[in-house]
Design a protein around this motif. Structure first.
Motif, PDB file in Angstrom:
ATOM      1  N   LEU A   1      -7.465  -4.185   2.205  1.00  4.85           N
ATOM      2  CA  LEU A   1      -8.332  -5.334   2.508  1.00  4.85           C
ATOM      3  C   LEU A   1      -7.505  -6.541   2.949  1.00  4.85           C
ATOM      4  O   LEU A   1      -7.873  -7.258   3.887  1.00  4.85           O
ATOM      5  CB  LEU A   1      -9.193  -5.702   1.296  1.00  4.85           C
ATOM      6  N   GLU A   2      -6.394  -6.771   2.267  1.00 10.79           N
ATOM      7  CA  GLU A   2      -5.512  -7.884   2.627  1.00 10.79           C
ATOM      8  C   GLU A   2      -4.957  -7.680   4.036  1.00 10.79           C
ATOM      9  O   GLU A   2      -4.889  -8.623   4.825  1.00 10.79           O
ATOM     10  CB  GLU A   2      -4.366  -8.003   1.608  1.00 10.79           C
ATOM     11  N   LYS A   3      -4.585  -6.466   4.346  1.00 10.49           N
ATOM     12  CA  LYS A   3      -4.055  -6.172   5.682  1.00 10.49           C
ATOM     13  C   LYS A   3      -5.121  -6.420   6.741  1.00 10.49           C
ATOM     14  O   LYS A   3      -4.840  -6.994   7.796  1.00 10.49           O
ATOM     15  CB  LYS A   3      -3.560  -4.726   5.741  1.00 10.49           C
ATOM     16  N   GLU A   4      -6.359  -6.001   6.474  1.00 15.35           N
ATOM     17  CA  GLU A   4      -7.455  -6.240   7.421  1.00 15.35           C
ATOM     18  C   GLU A   4      -7.686  -7.738   7.626  1.00 15.35           C
ATOM     19  O   GLU A   4      -7.890  -8.195   8.748  1.00 15.35           O
ATOM     20  CB  GLU A   4      -8.742  -5.589   6.927  1.00 15.35           C
TER      21      GLU A   4
ATOM     22  N   ALA B   1      -5.299  -0.692  -6.239  1.00 16.28           N
ATOM     23  CA  ALA B   1      -4.213  -1.459  -5.619  1.00 16.28           C
ATOM     24  C   ALA B   1      -4.108  -1.143  -4.129  1.00 16.28           C
ATOM     25  O   ALA B   1      -3.901  -2.044  -3.314  1.00 16.28           O
ATOM     26  CB  ALA B   1      -2.898  -1.175  -6.330  1.00 16.28           C
ATOM     27  N   ARG B   2      -4.255   0.114  -3.772  1.00 17.25           N
ATOM     28  CA  ARG B   2      -4.203   0.488  -2.352  1.00 17.25           C
ATOM     29  C   ARG B   2      -5.361  -0.124  -1.588  1.00 17.25           C
ATOM     30  O   ARG B   2      -5.202  -0.627  -0.475  1.00 17.25           O
ATOM     31  CB  ARG B   2      -4.240   2.012  -2.191  1.00 17.25           C
ATOM     32  N   ALA B   3      -6.549  -0.111  -2.193  1.00 20.00           N
ATOM     33  CA  ALA B   3      -7.733  -0.694  -1.541  1.00 20.00           C
ATOM     34  C   ALA B   3      -7.552  -2.197  -1.346  1.00 20.00           C
ATOM     35  O   ALA B   3      -7.880  -2.733  -0.283  1.00 20.00           O
ATOM     36  CB  ALA B   3      -8.988  -0.416  -2.360  1.00 20.00           C
ATOM     37  N   MET B   4      -7.008  -2.855  -2.357  1.00 29.85           N
ATOM     38  CA  MET B   4      -6.765  -4.302  -2.254  1.00 29.85           C
ATOM     39  C   MET B   4      -5.747  -4.592  -1.149  1.00 29.85           C
ATOM     40  O   MET B   4      -5.920  -5.526  -0.366  1.00 29.85           O
ATOM     41  CB  MET B   4      -6.279  -4.869  -3.590  1.00 29.85           C
TER      42      MET B   4
ATOM     43  N   ALA C   1       0.836  -1.204   0.000  1.00 30.15           N
ATOM     44  CA  ALA C   1       0.000   0.000   0.000  1.00 30.15           C
ATOM     45  C   ALA C   1       0.870   1.253   0.000  1.00 30.15           C
ATOM     46  O   ALA C   1       0.585   2.219  -0.702  1.00 30.15           O
ATOM     47  CB  ALA C   1      -0.930   0.005   1.206  1.00 30.15           C
ATOM     48  N   ASN C   2       1.941   1.229   0.789  1.00 26.22           N
ATOM     49  CA  ASN C   2       2.849   2.383   0.841  1.00 26.22           C
ATOM     50  C   ASN C   2       3.510   2.618  -0.514  1.00 26.22           C
ATOM     51  O   ASN C   2       3.666   3.753  -0.937  1.00 26.22           O
ATOM     52  CB  ASN C   2       3.917   2.185   1.907  1.00 26.22           C
ATOM     53  N   ALA C   3       3.881   1.557  -1.189  1.00 26.65           N
ATOM     54  CA  ALA C   3       4.518   1.683  -2.499  1.00 26.65           C
ATOM     55  C   ALA C   3       3.548   2.277  -3.507  1.00 26.65           C
ATOM     56  O   ALA C   3       3.941   3.050  -4.381  1.00 26.65           O
ATOM     57  CB  ALA C   3       5.016   0.323  -2.979  1.00 26.65           C
TER      58      ALA C   3
END
Length: 150
Positions: A56-59, A50-53, A35-37
């Motif tokens: 979601l993966e982090k959650e 990509a950030r949203a995905m 997400a940071n990248a």
């Protein structure tokens, strides 16, 4: 089977849970890095998706981490007292196989044995709880005779 086997099994199961915790932490860090990248990208909608995905993966990994930390707490709270009847922390030796009532890990291979590691709240776990040596239960049409409770 003996008490030492049960203690080694408990330690092995705790190690499995600890590995799951480490994997979830690594996956969360990877999703955060991803997400940071993406924040440095200039691709517009693709960047937002990509950030949203990644979020979601982090959650999802955060939820897994929380569940595995709870499993570890349960494992650490299991008492190592003498048990005459089946309860949490019992290793149940049956005519069908070995059942360790602790946390739900499923089938675990340990010291050339297959052990079903399950929660006392699972359907079969609930049937075992309170039973003693020589008693039997029937689960899914299959008869289990308790040979030993450790």
């Amino acid at each position: 089977m003996d008490k030492d086997f049960k203690l080694r099994l408990k330690s092995h199961c705790k190690e499995i849970v600890i590995q799951k915790i480490k994997s979830a932490e690594e996956a969360m860090n990877s999703a955060q890095n991803s997400a940071n990248a993406e924040t440095r990208s200039t691709a517009g909608d693709k960047h937002d998706t990509a950030r949203a995905m990644a979020h979601l993966e982090k959650e999802k990994m955060g939820e897994q981490l929380s569940q595995n930390l709870q499993l570890l707490r349960v494992m650490e709270e299991l008492k190592e007292s003498e048990l005459t009847s089946v309860g949490p922390g019992s290793l149940v030796v049956t005519n069908v196989g070995l059942y360790y009532l602790s946390v739900s890990l499923g089938q675990v291979k340990f010291e050339n044995q297959v052990v079903f590691v399950l929660s006392a709240q699972s359907p079969i776990g609930r049937l075992f709880v309170g039973k003693t040596k020589e008693e039997e239960i029937t689960f899914n049409g299959r008869k289990f005779i308790i040979k030993e409770v450790l």
